[in-house]
Design an enzyme around this catalytic site. Structure first.
Site, PDB file in Angstrom:
ATOM      1  CG  ASP A 363      60.196  48.830  96.369  1.00  0.00           C
ATOM      2  OD1 ASP A 363      61.335  48.444  96.657  1.00  0.00           O
ATOM      3  OD2 ASP A 363      59.565  48.434  95.371  1.00  0.00           O
ATOM      4  CG  ASP A 555      56.011  47.368  92.988  1.00  0.00           C
ATOM      5  OD1 ASP A 555      56.094  46.945  91.830  1.00  0.00           O
ATOM      6  OD2 ASP A 555      56.993  47.479  93.741  1.00  0.00           O
ATOM      7  CG  ASP A 559      57.866  46.237  98.416  1.00  0.00           C
ATOM      8  OD1 ASP A 559      59.012  46.232  98.895  1.00  0.00           O
ATOM      9  OD2 ASP A 559      57.612  46.562  97.245  1.00  0.00           O
TER      10      ASP A 559
END
Length: 662
Positions: A363, A555, A559
């Site tokens: 990410d 995080d 996600d």
């Protein structure tokens, strides 16, 4: 130990077998975890084993006497002395063998060692019989010590929560149990004191040592309003904190529970060894019987005692304790090593899984970048003073809570001195309008200004970063570029992953142009933006369907689905959401992407130690078993091979816990 045999079989044992339940061949217990939160077990010391020491001394004296030709010890004295030495060492093993037999577990290492030593006494090899049992018990002690060391090293790492705090109540301070403090109360942290509860800093500034949580000893400066976590150690200045989480819900408590669970989750190798031991022990007993019986039909000069002795050598060598204890110890060592460096594996199986990945999906915001907006550049229009541009922007953003507004105010908090904006109006998704000194100002997305007929500079439309543009009376004054700051070690992390021949992919919900620019800067293999959570999930699914072993690093709550789908889900634990940390398999405590390299290194080191132990145990035992079958090895060689290999394997596993990482 994970639990005692007493809990499983309903009786109390005089001592715990090495490896806990599941390590002993023939035992049906499943767990091999280390109990980290139960009552503290008393560390073993030599004075607690005085009978074993007495047995060793008596056996040594008897062996020396037997070696001296001038001394002819009467059999009526010699045999009882050897029996006494044997019982002093063997009574825990004999009791254990009897209880396992009573519980229906015929094939186990205790009955195996009992059979072997009884056979030696039957053949009149008293010294060998006692020595076999003696060395077996000494080996067990060393194994117990190794397990104890593994448990204590992890527990010491985690046992860092102070249980008492100084709390402010009704204008007074009182020292109370940390578990009694409620959310919202204020606690005082003295210099060099450990923080017991999560909270936000009320003091203007304080320095903290975060090594317990992150593995980094470098002081971390926190300012008023920033989070402070349990386990941090205050610097030299007293400070106050407003509590934001109960004692049981702190980040440190989550860490404790994660590592507890990790020691109980077996890898595939551990599961295989447990199943293997249950088949292995009855198989070698059957083979020992065949060694005795089969030669009768094929050897002309068959001597029962000769082949019985070879079968005893075979039994002693076949004890699988080097495998069943050194392999779990290797994984415990890996989990402890990673924990000390700020990486939490939720199970030994994830140590193996991480080693097998070939693609890492990352990410962007919060993983590779700080997730905090910073002013990167001011670009005023021609003939416009930068200070004039900045003053107008700050005046309009002064009362906004938007992250971009906070970034601008932090960059130039007093830029609008003497300038006041009135008639402020927010245009959702576009920007702000207001009046300054009787003139109309517009601030926001440059595409919005362009759609309003304002001639904005091309740079404000083409740059991939976030841009805020300012216009006065429909005249373009300039723009400010806002960037999400890249984490200092992000480039190092990606370079390390590529050096390990892993494919790297960045997936983000941010604008595609911004994500692609970041991908070019980091030199990842692919970068894709404008993704919703379900889009990220689809991208990861496509990689999995293509045959890749995927690790996903993120995080945020968005996600969590992708983390759950990947073969290895990795969460940034410092600022990551609870949901993401919950579903992840690995947690990086300090949010540093370079810790991915640490996790990979630990997984490879652990695998190397486990493979070395398996090769050592199987290789040496296989050779000596073959020699024993042909009568070329005695009980002396057998016991030294068995105990020696076990101790080498244990030392190799313990070595991992002290390994230094690059």
């Amino acid at each position: 130990m994970a639990h005692s045999h007493q809990q499983h079989h309903g009786h109390e044992h005089p001592r715990q077998p090495v490896g806990g339940c599941g390590g002993c061949p023939g035992c049906s217990c499943e767990s091999t975890g280390l109990n980290l939160t139960g009552p503290e077990e008393k560390s073993w010391v030599w004075k607690d084993h005085w009978l074993l020491i007495a047995s060793a001394l008596l056996t040594l004296c008897l062996i020396v006497i037997d070696a001296i030709d001038q001394i002819d010890l009467s059999p009526y004295l010699r045999v009882p002395l050897y029996v006494a030495a044997y019982l002093a060492a063997a009574y825990p093993v004999l009791l254990e063998a009897g209880r396992e037999l009573k519980a229906g577990n015929v094939f186990n290492e205790f009955s195996l060692m009992s059979l072997a030593t009884f056979g030696a006494f039957y053949l009149g090899e008293y010294a060998e019989g006692v020595t076999v049992m003696l060395f077996y018990c000494i080996g067990e002690l060393f194994q117990d010590a190794a397990v104890d060391h593994a448990r204590r090293s992890i527990k010491k790492l985690l046992d860092i929560r102070p249980d008492r705090v100084t709390v402010e109540r009704d204008g007074q301070t009182a020292t109370v149990q940390a578990a009694e403090v409620k959310i919202g109360e204020i606690i005082r942290i003295k210099p060099d004191e450990k923080v017991a509860l999560d909270g936000v800093l009320l003091s203007p500034q304080a320095d903290f040592n975060t090594a317990a949580l992150t593995g980094e000893s470098k002081p971390d400066t926190r300012r008023a309003g920033e989070p402070v976590l349990a386990g941090m150690i205050n610097g030299r200045t007293a400070c106050t904190i407003r509590v934001t989480a109960a004692y049981a819900d702190t980040v440190l408590s989550r860490v404790l529970h994660l590592v507890e669970d990790a020691t109980a989750r077996k890898s595939k190798v551990q599961l295989f060894i447990t199943r293997f031991a249950r088949i292995y022990t009855p198989a070698v007993i059957l083979l020992a019987l065949l060694i005795i019986a089969m030669p009768y039909f094929f050897v002309a000069d068959y001597q029962f005692d000769q082949w019985f002795y070879r079968a005893l050598v075979f039994l002693v060598l076949s004890c699988p304790c080097a495998l069943v204890i050194s392999i779990p110890l290797g994984y415990f060592g890996g989990i402890g090593l990673a924990s000390r460096h700020g990486v939490l594996f939720k199970g030994a199986n994830y140590l193996d899984a991480l080693r097998q990945i070939d693609c890492v999906v990352l990410d962007k915001t919060g993983t590779l970048t700080r997730g905090v907006f910073k002013v990167a550049e001011l670009i005023p229009a021609e003939a416009i003073d930068p200070a004039e541009l900045l003053a107008g922007v700050i005046a309009l953003e002064r009362h906004s809570n938007h992250p971009i507004a906070r970034a601008l105010l932090e960059f130039a908090p007093q830029a609008d001195a003497g300038v006041k904006a009135t008639d402020l109006r927010e245009i959702p998704g576009r920007g702000l309008e207001g009046t300054i000194g009787g003139r109309q100002f517009q601030l926001g997305n440059p595409h919005w200004l362009a759609a309003e007929g304002i001639a904005v500079a091309p740079v404000s439309l083409e740059t991939p970063q976030t841009v805020v543009a300012l216009a006065r009376d429909r005249q373009y004054l300039g723009c400010i570029i806002i960037a999400d700051e890249l984490k200092p070690d992000a480039k190092q992390a990606v370079a390390g992953l590529k050096a390990a021949h892993l494919q790297t992919v960045v997936l983000s919900g941010d604008r595609g142009t911004l994500v692609e620019a970041l991908g070019r800067e980091l030199q990842v293999d692919a970068a894709c933006g404008d993704l919703l959570p379900q889009d990220k999930l689809a991208k990861v699914q496509a990689l999995v369907d293509a045959g890749h072993k995927v690790a996903f690093v993120g995080d945020g709550v968005n996600d969590a689905p992708a983390i759950a789908l990947a073969q290895v889900g990795i969460a940034m634990g410092g600022l990551g959401s609870d949901g993401t940390i919950e579903v992840a398999d690995v947690v990086i405590q300090n949010d540093q992407p370079s810790k991915l390299l640490t996790a990979l290194q630990v997984s490879h080191l652990t695998r190397n130690v486990v493979v070395q132990n398996i090769a050592l145990a199987m290789g040496v035992k296989g050779i000596v078993l073959l020699l024993g079958g042909f009568g070329m090895a005695t009980l002396w060689e057998a016991v030294f091979a068995d105990v020696g290999v076990a101790l080498l394997a244990i030392l190799n596993a313990v070595r991992l816990q002290r390994q230094k990482l690059s």
